[in-house]
Write a protein that holds these residues in place. Structure first.
Motif: not given
Length: 243
Positions: A186-194
């Motif tokens: 979840l920690e990587s899948r749900q990251a709001l990443a830019h």
């Protein structure tokens, strides 16, 4: 004569090293200017991400908190089906009516719970989608008004839009009102990443001191992390780099 040769040799060394020294000065000046702008950009990105993930954390806790009810209703649905089979076999109208009403009540409760669960998942996905768009917009606006103007350098800003994350949970079955559990990653899948980058090149006539291009890679990630029994919005490790 020897002294004159030494002076000439020293002067030649200074002239040989001058482009490198000036180049390092240009590089340091650029890094300082970009760092100041970069901190403001990351702050805007992280602030919007943390606010969104805080809201999603509340929805996630609510969804997972419904698992107890989902498990209870599933057990009651099994019991209701068995009771209806037994009552039907008895051919007695009253037991059949009671068993049918009990099954209908449980089925209605499961449908209502299923609807509520799906609404929570949908609301979470919408929050993440809007937050992803907002973060992208904030970074773009920051680049337009805050990118430092350095006369001897050409600065090019590029940003990758990427894909908005979704609530990282899975149902235990395809039935009505299943239980939900977080995915292991979840920690990587749900990251709001830019991700964004600055391409820096030297304008003429300063190319003699620092030729070529420098690429600054930047990133910003905000996600949810489980701490004890709670889900907390956290900033993930910075993956920025210089090439």
């Amino acid at each position: 004569m020897k002294l004159s040769n030494n002076k000439g040799y020293a002067l030649a060394m200074i002239l040989a090293l001058l482009p490198a020294v000036v180049g390092l000065f240009f590089l340091a000046f650029t890094v300082v200017g970009l760092t100041q702008f970069d901190q403001a950009t990351k702050y805007a990105c992280r602030e919007s991400g943390l606010k969104a993930q805080d809201k999603v954390a509340v929805l996630l806790r609510t969804l997972l908190g419904l698992n107890t009810l989902a498990t209870t209703l599933k057990a009651e649905a099994i019991a209701a089906n068995i009771a209806l089979i037994i009552a039907t076999a008895s051919l007695e109208p009253e037991p059949i009516r009671r068993a049918y009403n009990f099954k209908k009540k449980v089925d209605d409760q499961r449908r209502a719970l299923d609807k509520r669960q799906k609404q929570i998942v949908s609301a979470s996905n919408n929050l993440l989608r809007l937050a992803h768009i907002s973060g992208h917009t904030q970074i773009t606006l920051a680049s337009r008004k805050g990118l430092p103007n350095i006369p001897f350098l050409k600065l090019t800003f590029r940003q990758q839009l990427g894909k908005a994350p979704r609530l990282s949970v899975k149902p235990d079955s395809s039935e009505l009102a299943p239980t939900y559990s977080p995915l292991p990653d979840l920690e990587s899948r749900q990251a709001l990443a830019h991700k964004w980058q600055y391409l820096v090149s030297v304008r003429n006539p300063f190319q003699m001191f620092l030729d070529g291009k420098i690429e600054f890679q930047r990133s910003c990630e905000v996600t949810l992390k489980k701490e004890g029994s709670s889900w907390i919005a956290k900033i993930r490790r910075d993956r920025s780099s210089l090439r």
